[in-house]
Design an enzyme around this catalytic site. Structure first.
Site, PDB file in Angstrom:
ATOM      1  N   TYR A   1     -32.799 -38.527  28.028  1.00  0.00           N
ATOM      2  CA  TYR A   1     -31.821 -37.842  27.173  1.00  0.00           C
ATOM      3  C   TYR A   1     -31.731 -36.370  27.592  1.00  0.00           C
ATOM      4  O   TYR A   1     -30.658 -35.782  27.628  1.00  0.00           O
ATOM      5  CB  TYR A   1     -32.262 -37.910  25.721  1.00  0.00           C
ATOM      6  CG  TYR A   1     -31.955 -39.199  24.991  1.00  0.00           C
ATOM      7  CD1 TYR A   1     -31.982 -40.432  25.630  1.00  0.00           C
ATOM      8  CD2 TYR A   1     -31.675 -39.185  23.630  1.00  0.00           C
ATOM      9  CE1 TYR A   1     -31.730 -41.603  24.949  1.00  0.00           C
ATOM     10  CE2 TYR A   1     -31.416 -40.354  22.933  1.00  0.00           C
ATOM     11  CZ  TYR A   1     -31.448 -41.565  23.606  1.00  0.00           C
ATOM     12  OH  TYR A   1     -31.187 -42.729  22.915  1.00  0.00           O
TER      13      TYR A   1
ATOM     14  N   HIS B   1     -22.938 -43.905  25.862  1.00  0.00           N
ATOM     15  CA  HIS B   1     -22.357 -43.673  24.538  1.00  0.00           C
ATOM     16  C   HIS B   1     -21.384 -42.492  24.588  1.00  0.00           C
ATOM     17  O   HIS B   1     -21.379 -41.626  23.714  1.00  0.00           O
ATOM     18  CB  HIS B   1     -23.452 -43.438  23.495  1.00  0.00           C
ATOM     19  CG  HIS B   1     -24.384 -44.593  23.354  1.00  0.00           C
ATOM     20  ND1 HIS B   1     -24.037 -45.759  22.699  1.00  0.00           N
ATOM     21  CD2 HIS B   1     -25.641 -44.799  23.815  1.00  0.00           C
ATOM     22  CE1 HIS B   1     -25.047 -46.609  22.744  1.00  0.00           C
ATOM     23  NE2 HIS B   1     -26.031 -46.065  23.419  1.00  0.00           N
TER      24      HIS B   1
END
Length: 364
Positions: free
Chosen positions: A340, A73
């Site tokens: 993450y 992303h």
């Protein structure tokens, strides 16, 4: 529930547009670009266990290194707004943000993949991440995607899909035979493949619905736990015609144009599970007759550049939760959280070396 800079392996903004991929290649690319890095939190004495580093390394190898950007992303835009709660979820969750009132929100729209200069029409998936900050400082962070089901149920399966989608050094593209073999070995991907088969890339972030995909628990004031999933549904009019694979930077411009006319809105809908509904498998959709709560409205008021906007340094870790929301037994949740964190450490250290912001690539 999500990179990068100058590289000989990355496609620059001046490169010719990619040729259309075959059906298997398109589906595999969409899946491999999706999940912003999944991996198990491995102990130091367990060398055979999947680690966040392995998954983030594979995402980085597949998408190319772009220092200072997210490893997935990578291309996106920050947005600022609020959540207007109507109080209807307060009976199920004691989180302060569900009491009647307003909570500030910092969000991010994005495309899957590791190239911040990718064309907007290359894949049909869009993502929407949100950080709600309560008056007491507690936060709810959630990352959602514009498909109603996730392709695989475990971090190991996701990692295997990434491996199957790795570019062939001879062609620079994934090997369709490896991708087809992966999907044949993973029948749980059928629902996602059916959704992706005829999906066209939207020309607007504002007209997409976004799904949380993983199950969580709402915890009420009495301590009772209620298994839930959530999604946000747009109330922003119609989208323009679908994008072509050659369209660049349409989504950010279209978002600015819409915001110039006023705020954008999404209803936050929470689905309550019934007994027997799976909470550990994001490939399985709960039946449509489950009870649903309209919890309020997410209102987006303005956009910011991702290079300097408020979302730039936010890690949208799905396990950063306020009192009143808890993670489920879905194995993808701790996996997402760990990966993450790995991606966040990489990009922020690269930003620091570049003077605090993602370095700019030189098109060539």
């Amino acid at each position: 529930m999500p990179p990068p800079d100058p590289i000989d392996t990355a496609r620059s903004a001046s490169s010719p547009p990619p040729k259309p991929l075959g059906r298997w290649a398109l589906i595999a690319f969409a899946v491999s670009a999706l999940a912003a890095a999944f991996g198990y939190v491995a102990g130091p004495l367990d060398p055979n266990r999947l680690t966040p580093k392995q998954v983030v390394d594979t995402l980085q190898n597949n998408g190319g290194l772009h220092p200072g950007y997210r490893r997935n992303h990578a291309k996106g835009v920050c947005v600022i707004g609020r959540f207007d709660s109507n109080g209807q979820a307060a009976a199920y969750s004691k989180a302060a943000l569900f009491a009647p009132g307003t909570t500030p929100v910092v969000g991010r729209f994005a495309l899957p993949g590791g190239n911040p200069y990718a064309p907007d029409g290359g894949v049909p998936i869009r993502s929407f991440a949100l950080r709600f900050t309560q008056a007491d400082g507690q936060q709810w962070r959630t990352g959602m995607n514009s498909m109603p089901v996730f392709p695989v149920a475990t971090p190991q399966a996701f990692f295997e899909q990434l491996q199957a989608g790795a570019p062939d050094p001879a062609t620079g593209k994934p090997d369709p035979a490896k991708q087809k073999a992966f999907f044949a070995a993973h029948p749980e991907t059928a629902a996602f493949r059916a959704w992706a088969k005829d999906r066209k890339p939207s020309a607007s972030y504002a007209t997409e619905a976004y799904y949380g995909l993983n199950a969580f628990y709402f915890v009420d004031a009495g301590g009772a736990r209620h298994a839930v999933r959530w999604r946000v549904m747009p109330d922003n009019g119609a989208a323009a015609a679908p994008l072509s694979a050659q369209d660049h930077d349409v989504l950010a411009r279209e978002l600015d144009q819409r915001l110039a006319s006023g705020p954008l809105r999404w209803r936050l809908l929470v689905t309550l599970a019934a007994a027997g509904d799976p909470t550990d498998d994001a490939t399985r959709v709960w039946p449509a007759d489950r009870k649903e709560i309209d919890a309020g409205t997410v209102v987006i008021e303005r956009a910011q550049s991702q290079d300097a906007g408020e979302c730039r340094d936010i890690n949208y870790d799905p396990l950063i939760l306020p009192d009143g929301i808890a993670g489920s037994d879905d194995p993808l949740l701790p996996a997402r959280s760990a990966a993450y964190a790995d991606s966040y450490r990489r990009r922020t250290s690269e930003q620091a070396r570049a003077g605090g912001r993602p370095p700019q690539e030189t098109p060539r």
